[in-house]
Enzyme design. Structure first.
Site, PDB file in Angstrom:
ATOM      1  N   THR A   1      48.401  40.910  37.241  1.00  0.00           N
ATOM      2  CA  THR A   1      47.071  41.189  36.692  1.00  0.00           C
ATOM      3  C   THR A   1      46.382  42.244  37.557  1.00  0.00           C
ATOM      4  OG1 THR A   1      46.870  38.974  35.784  1.00  0.00           O
ATOM      5  CG2 THR A   1      44.815  40.124  36.230  1.00  0.00           C
ATOM      6  N   GLY A   2      45.550  43.056  36.919  1.00  0.00           N
ATOM      7  CA  GLY A   2      44.780  44.054  37.661  1.00  0.00           C
ATOM      8  C   GLY A   2      45.117  45.459  37.220  1.00  0.00           C
TER       9      GLY A   2
ATOM     10  N   GLY B   1      49.996  43.007  41.493  1.00  0.00           N
ATOM     11  CA  GLY B   1      49.202  43.790  42.432  1.00  0.00           C
ATOM     12  C   GLY B   1      48.842  42.951  43.644  1.00  0.00           C
TER      13      GLY B   1
ATOM     14  N   LYS C   1      45.211  38.010  47.452  1.00  0.00           N
ATOM     15  CA  LYS C   1      45.135  38.337  46.038  1.00  0.00           C
ATOM     16  C   LYS C   1      43.979  37.555  45.406  1.00  0.00           C
ATOM     17  CE  LYS C   1      48.830  38.312  43.600  1.00  0.00           C
ATOM     18  NZ  LYS C   1      48.180  39.397  42.833  1.00  0.00           N
ATOM     19  N   GLY C   2      43.645  37.953  44.191  1.00  0.00           N
ATOM     20  CA  GLY C   2      42.595  37.228  43.491  1.00  0.00           C
ATOM     21  C   GLY C   2      41.349  38.036  43.245  1.00  0.00           C
TER      22      GLY C   2
ATOM     23  N   GLY D   1      40.922  40.013  40.997  1.00  0.00           N
ATOM     24  CA  GLY D   1      40.686  39.931  39.553  1.00  0.00           C
ATOM     25  C   GLY D   1      40.494  38.504  39.070  1.00  0.00           C
TER      26      GLY D   1
ATOM     27  N   GLU E   1      48.696  33.589  39.144  1.00  0.00           N
ATOM     28  CA  GLU E   1      49.595  34.512  39.861  1.00  0.00           C
ATOM     29  C   GLU E   1      50.471  33.754  40.852  1.00  0.00           C
ATOM     30  OE1 GLU E   1      46.933  38.604  39.743  1.00  0.00           O
ATOM     31  OE2 GLU E   1      46.567  37.171  41.335  1.00  0.00           O
TER      32      GLU E   1
ATOM     33  N   LYS F   1      45.752  49.651  50.254  1.00  0.00           N
ATOM     34  CA  LYS F   1      45.905  48.189  50.354  1.00  0.00           C
ATOM     35  C   LYS F   1      46.720  47.765  51.580  1.00  0.00           C
ATOM     36  CE  LYS F   1      43.971  47.573  46.264  1.00  0.00           C
ATOM     37  NZ  LYS F   1      44.600  46.941  45.140  1.00  0.00           N
TER      38      LYS F   1
HETATM   39  C1  5RP Z   1      44.139  39.731  40.462  1.00  0.00           C
HETATM   40  C2  5RP Z   1      44.867  40.265  41.621  1.00  0.00           C
HETATM   41  C3  5RP Z   1      45.219  41.706  41.596  1.00  0.00           C
HETATM   42  O1  5RP Z   1      46.592  41.827  41.668  1.00  0.00           O
HETATM   43  C4  5RP Z   1      44.565  42.365  42.771  1.00  0.00           C
HETATM   44  O2  5RP Z   1      43.170  42.142  42.683  1.00  0.00           O
HETATM   45  C5  5RP Z   1      44.852  43.861  42.815  1.00  0.00           C
HETATM   46  O3  5RP Z   1      44.223  44.487  41.751  1.00  0.00           O
HETATM   47  P1  5RP Z   1      44.246  46.049  41.535  1.00  0.00           P
HETATM   48  O4  5RP Z   1      45.661  46.427  41.254  1.00  0.00           O
HETATM   49  O5  5RP Z   1      43.330  46.266  40.363  1.00  0.00           O
HETATM   50  O6  5RP Z   1      43.712  46.704  42.773  1.00  0.00           O
HETATM   51  O7  5RP Z   1      45.186  39.592  42.560  1.00  0.00           O
HETATM   52  O8  5RP Z   1      43.778  38.394  40.663  1.00  0.00           O
END
Ligand code: 5RP
Length: 227
Positions: free
Chosen positions: A25-26, A81, A93-94, A96, A102, A120
């Protein structure tokens, strides 16, 4: 192509015909799904398990077949992600809000890949605090327990309302810089998971096999030597 797209597309090449695939997700996972959709349109045969309603809807719109995680004991690969990861493969993570799904989906995969842009990759994980998923019923009791241990949990809001996860729970974005646990993330995770009402934390400690990061210098692949 931007960095997130480069990373997402590079990771999609690890997916082979016949695989069962976890999709994250993300905004970076979005590009993974985009590329998988293109490859499915070209004839790739895969079945996927999604980590959020958002990713499910996008994957379905691209013709990617989805399965329920309960029907798939083992995935060949999971690609997701990450908000931050340190050199010891400690991740958060989290961002999103999908951390619970996840973590479950990642735990069923034989091989896990994180995709991200180079921002990151950090020396010390912190980001905006640690996302912690908490049951709405009695969440203030959990909040008090965390505060007593030195954590500073802040209820995640969106558009003036409490943010609600796909699992109908809340998220605390939690400052953990001033607890008795120091930098012992595993001890923090154990404490948090042992607190009534807390369902899961965004600590993903040494759970990924490979990081695919992208930036100005192109793509970097970092294999986890401990996996
Ligand atoms: C969602 C996540 C995403 O993988 C994390 O926030 C990274 O997001 P992005 O790729 O938009 O930077 O853990 O819960």
């Amino acid at each position: 192509m931007n960095a997130k797209q480069m990373a997402g597309y590079a990771a999609a090449e690890y997916v082979k015909d016949g695989m069962l695939v976890g999709i994250g997700t993300g905004s970076t996972a979005h590009y993974l799904i985009e590329r998988l959709g293109q490859r499915v349109a070209e004839g790739l045969k895969i079945k996927c398990v999604s980590t959020s309603i958002e990713s499910s809807e996008y994957a379905e719109s691209l013709g990617i077949e989805l399965l329920d995680t309960n029907d798939v004991p083992v995935l060949d690969i999971c690609i997701d992600g990450v908000d931050e990861v340190d050199p010891k493969f400690n991740g958060i993570k989290g961002g999103g809000g999908a951390l619970f799904r996840e973590k479950i989906v990642a735990s069923t995969a034989k091989f896990n890949i994180w995709v991200c842009d180079d921002s990151k990759l950090v020396d010390k994980i912190y980001a905006f605090g640690l996302p912690v998923e908490v049951a709405p019923f009695g969440y203030k009791h959990a909040q008090k327990k965390l505060e007593e241990a030195g954590f500073v949990p802040k209820l995640r809001m969106r558009d003036g309302e409490i943010f609600v996860t796909n699992n109908h729970n809340y998220i605390f974005d939690t400052d953990y810089t001033n607890t008795k646990f120091g930098d012992d993330y595993q001890a923090m995770a154990d404490f948090l998971k042992g607190t009534l009402g807390i369902l899961e934390t965004g600590f993903f400690l040494n759970t990924t096999d490979l990081i695919i990061s992208a930036g100005e210098n192109g793509i970097t692949k970092i294999e986890n030597p401990n996996k």
